[in-house]
Design an enzyme around this catalytic site. Structure first.
Site, PDB file in Angstrom:
ATOM      1  N   TYR A  53      40.090  18.735 -26.247  1.00  0.00           N
ATOM      2  CA  TYR A  53      38.957  17.837 -26.454  1.00  0.00           C
ATOM      3  C   TYR A  53      38.605  17.124 -25.144  1.00  0.00           C
ATOM      4  CZ  TYR A  53      39.546  18.479 -31.512  1.00  0.00           C
ATOM      5  OH  TYR A  53      39.636  18.990 -32.785  1.00  0.00           O
ATOM      6  N   SER A 208      34.838  18.111 -39.457  1.00  0.00           N
ATOM      7  CA  SER A 208      33.389  17.933 -39.644  1.00  0.00           C
ATOM      8  C   SER A 208      33.059  17.641 -41.108  1.00  0.00           C
ATOM      9  CB  SER A 208      32.618  19.174 -39.162  1.00  0.00           C
ATOM     10  OG  SER A 208      31.235  18.905 -39.053  1.00  0.00           O
TER      11      SER A 208
END
Length: 292
Positions: A53, A208
């Site tokens: 990330y 998500s």
């Protein structure tokens, strides 16, 4: 904050996905730290990160370092916080995502993640994605070696199908505690994997989990764009006086098994809003309206 079991650990029913805090469009460090602190203040005890990330061309582990700094500077109780990280993916210079499931890479990656997080053993280490160039059993074997060595305490897999979950269970046994796949009110492709996790007693961490909710809106006639089936989430939210995002998370918590949503946030107010969803318990009528 309601709590749920992840392996042998009780964690908050809602976690924090830290990815937005260090990839493209990320906030400055002060706001990023404030976002993590707001989540912790709201009772969140599950933080999800990964060594990949970071922005293209950025430094591997940027998000893990950020999470470590957020915990080090937090004035509240840190003892109950479980940090879950992932290995086996990377970023390409053009902004794409790569995958590397070689056992030697995974061993090095996990050891580096532990150093960045400042821990002797990673609480939950997740194999980020199966590598089509490496037999999945070999990648899982490396995770098993990390468990045996004490580098990681619990294991998870991500972006997997039913067969891969069963293979991971066979190789890792009871030390496999979680599956992380994409799943939300708008994207329900992982329903078979969610059901299998419920049967096996594995935690299911939807990534998500709010996908599509923010882009949906009701017009004056009650129509919803762009996804008509999400309109019910807005209507239930309006009747409850809460946000559609909170209703989406409450719906996920009502799914079969041990579902632990990990919504991302890049602002303190968004983190607090998500955490408050753990207080909502939807009625049977509301669940039918939402398409349960």
């Amino acid at each position: 904050m309601r709590r749920r079991t992840l392996g042998d650990t009780a964690v908050s029913a809602i976690g924090l996905g830290a990815m937005p805090l260090s990839i493209e469009g990320h906030p400055d460090e002060a706001r990023a730290l404030a976002t993590v602190h707001a989540s912790l203040d709201s009772g969140v005890t599950l933080l999800d990160t990964a060594d990949s990330y970071h922005p293209p061309g950025g430094e591997t582990g940027a998000n893990e370092r950020l999470v470590a700094r957020a915990l080090a500077t937090y004035g509240g109780d840190r003892d109950a916080v479980l940090v879950a990280t992932k290995g086996g993916r990377g970023r390409s210079a053009d902004g794409g995502w790569t995958v590397d499931g070689r056992p030697e890479h995974l061993r090095r990656a996990a050891e580096a993640s532990a150093r960045r997080l400042g821990v002797t053993a990673i609480g939950l280490y997740q194999l980020h994605k199966p590598d089509p160039a490496v037999p999945y059993a070999e990648s899982l074997g490396a995770v098993r070696e990390l468990l045996d060595a004490g580098t990681i305490r619990m294991a998870g897999v991500s972006n997997v199908d039913r067969g891969q979950i069963l293979q991971a269970r066979e190789i890792l046994g009871d030390r496999l505690v979680s599956v992380q796949n994409r799943y939300s009110p708008a994207v329900r492709d992982a329903e078979p994997e969610l059901r299998l996790c419920a049967e096996l007693g594995l935690a299911f961490l939807p990534w998500s989990p709010l996908g599509g909710i923010s882009r949906s809106s009701l017009d004056g006639a009650g129509a919803v764009e762009p996804d008509a089936r999400l309109g019910a989430f807005h209507r239930v939210a309006g009747a409850r006086g809460v946000t559609p995002q909170q209703i989406a998370l409450a719906w996920l918590l009502a799914r079969p098994g041990h579902v632990l949503p990990i919504p991302g946030a890049s602002r303190p107010e968004t983190a607090r809003d998500s955490a408050r969803a753990a207080e909502l318990v939807l009625t049977e009528a509301e669940l039918r309206q939402l398409g349960d």
